[in-house]
Design an enzyme around this catalytic site. Structure first.
Site, PDB file in Angstrom:
ATOM      1  CB  ALA A 297      -6.899  -2.826   5.919  1.00  0.00           C
TER       2      ALA A 297
ATOM      3  CD1 TRP B 129      -2.519   1.796   0.464  1.00  0.00           C
ATOM      4  CD2 TRP B 129      -2.026   1.852   2.660  1.00  0.00           C
ATOM      5  NE1 TRP B 129      -3.210   2.835   1.020  1.00  0.00           N
ATOM      6  CE2 TRP B 129      -2.922   2.900   2.361  1.00  0.00           C
ATOM      7  CE3 TRP B 129      -1.581   1.695   3.969  1.00  0.00           C
ATOM      8  CZ2 TRP B 129      -3.382   3.781   3.340  1.00  0.00           C
ATOM      9  CZ3 TRP B 129      -2.038   2.568   4.939  1.00  0.00           C
ATOM     10  CH2 TRP B 129      -2.939   3.602   4.621  1.00  0.00           C
TER      11      TRP B 129
ATOM     12  CG  ASP C 275      -2.570  -3.384   7.026  1.00  0.00           C
ATOM     13  OD1 ASP C 275      -3.701  -3.381   7.549  1.00  0.00           O
ATOM     14  OD2 ASP C 275      -2.151  -2.437   6.323  1.00  0.00           O
TER      15      ASP C 275
ATOM     16  CE  LYS D 185     -10.479   0.446   2.888  1.00  0.00           C
ATOM     17  NZ  LYS D 185      -9.359   1.153   3.515  1.00  0.00           N
TER      18      LYS D 185
HETATM   19  C1  LMR Z   1      -6.678   2.903  -0.497  1.00  0.00           C
HETATM   20  O1  LMR Z   1      -5.691   2.159  -0.556  1.00  0.00           O
HETATM   21  O2  LMR Z   1      -7.144   3.469  -1.495  1.00  0.00           O
HETATM   22  C2  LMR Z   1      -7.374   3.117   0.833  1.00  0.00           C
HETATM   23  O3  LMR Z   1      -6.776   2.350   1.811  1.00  0.00           O
HETATM   24  C3  LMR Z   1      -7.505   4.562   1.178  1.00  0.00           C
HETATM   25  C4  LMR Z   1      -6.208   5.220   1.539  1.00  0.00           C
HETATM   26  O4  LMR Z   1      -6.164   5.853   2.604  1.00  0.00           O
HETATM   27  O5  LMR Z   1      -5.228   5.126   0.801  1.00  0.00           O
END
Ligand code: LMR
Length: 396
Positions: A213, A130, A211, A246
């Protein structure tokens, strides 16, 4: 003083929200930020949340401070959601769960805790991960390196290389793993691969940091927790960052938790006290509203059933969109090029187009995605799927 500061470019993901908003074209398609959307393109408040909020409004009798650990009822229930009702067989006095402002608050406070453990530690993150992991965790002062994860040639996990890398690590290493619905690739470990990771963690002594999420967005609440539960049952120490953004749709309420598993009860008490002092020093205590909603839902059988039904509907919609995309691409003559989309899980997949093609999609067709070609599958619907597929084939 401020003259020392220069302007920074917008955030790679969040910047897309304003760019999309400002685009006047009616046919524009938002596949940028990872937020669930229904068939109408909306991100509605879940009905279970609405009902819990109504109750809260009537029953809440104080706005007094909640304390750095947050709501203990929420913490206990979220711990069971992550590790299952029996805490994966782990003695409860080895586990601490602390409410945080979203998954980001959990990640950052855990990173600060790792820094307090000594300056020899290296945090290993998947390549890719991410986009906000490295700034969020690295700003705590952690040394970060990457391990091989996604292979764009196969659109799957390069597991042999990943396992070879993790096999070289040791007790001063922490390994960040995506519990399910890998962001940005959608390529997850299968059960046998998780079992290997567990074995590697046991053999080498690295600390897993999961993680989580997207629990419930892949295959189910229990299915998505397979890896984290196997780890909890097998390793002495584990860190988990969990988010209700989410699965409860509570994005802006910033509701998350950090779960820490320690080797013994006395170590767990020490670790918890350290984390609470870190929290006190950064944001003092988490906001209450989102966690009160989640605690309200999870403490009521009827609301829990409603929530799991609503969560299943979101998951089913994403998974059927994945199959639909594959079928549409095939019908439009793309062959098997996009078949991988149906094998991946969660909200994201890489389309595998280059940055120039991503810009072209934005400029020529008003289709917004992250520069890496990560799309939010939930942004597709029956009104835009043909437009989207045709545009992709156009830029290819
Ligand atoms: C994403 O990856 O788009 C989400 O987790 C929102 C973010 O805060 O980046």
């Amino acid at each position: 003083m401020f003259e020392a500061l220069s302007s920074l470019p917008p955030d790679a993901i969040l910047g897309l929200m304003s760019a999309f908003r400002e685009d006047p074209r009616s046919e524009k398609v938002d596949l940028g930020v990872g937020i669930y959307k229904d068939e109408g393109g909306n991100t509605p408040v879940l009905e279970c949340v609405k009902r819990a909020e109504r109750r809260l409004l009537e029953q809440e009798d104080t706005k007094a401070y909640i304390g750095p650990a947050g709501d203990e009822g929420y913490n206990e229930r979220v711990g069971k959601l992550i590790l299952s009702g029996d805490l994966s067989g782990v003695a409860s006095d080895r586990v601490s769960v602390i409410q945080t402002p979203g998954g980001c608050g959990a990640l950052r406070s855990a990173a600060e805790l790792i820094v307090r453990c000594g300056d020899e530690t290296t945090l290993w993150v998947p390549d890719p991960t991410w986009a906000n992991h490295v700034p969020l965790l690295g700003d705590a002062g952690l040394k970060i390196r990457t391990y091989p994860y996604f292979d764009p040639r196969t659109s799957a996990v390069r597991f042999e290389e990943m396992a070879a890398c993790l096999g070289q690590l040791g007790r001063s290493d922490v390994v960040l793993l995506h519990g399910c619905c890998h962001n940005p690739s959608g390529a997850d470990l299968d059960r046998a691969q998780w079992d290997t990771v567990v074995e590697l963690a046991r053999r080498t002594g690295f600390t897993p940091f999961v993680d989580l999420a997207y629990q419930g967005f892949g295959d189910g609440l229990d299915e998505d927790a397979y890896g984290v539960r196997q780890l909890a049952a097998s390793v002495p120490e584990l860190i988990v960052a969990s988010s209700c953004s989410k699965n409860f749709g509570l994005y802006r309420e910033r509701t998350g938790a950090v779960l820490l598993l320690s080797e013994s009860a006395s170590q767990a008490a020490a670790v918890k006290s350290q984390l609470l002092s870190i929290i006190r020093g950064i944001y003092s205590m988490p906001p209450s509203h989102g966690a009160a909603i989640v605690a309200g839902i999870l403490s009521d059988a009827e609301l829990t059933t409603l929530w799991t039904d609503e969560l299943r509907a979101m998951r089913d919609r994403i998974n059927s969109l994945r199959s639909l995309l594959v079928a549409r691409f095939q019908a439009k003559g793309a062959g098997s090029r996009f078949d991988f989309i149906a094998r991946q899980r969660g909200m994201f997949s890489f389309l595998g187009v280059d940055e120039g093609q991503v810009s072209l999609l934005r400029e020529r067709h008003g289709i917004y995605m992250v520069d890496s070609s990560r799309i939010n599958v939930a942004g597709v619907n029956s009104s835009n799927i043909d437009y989207f597929c045709d545009a992709i084939l156009d830029v290819l």
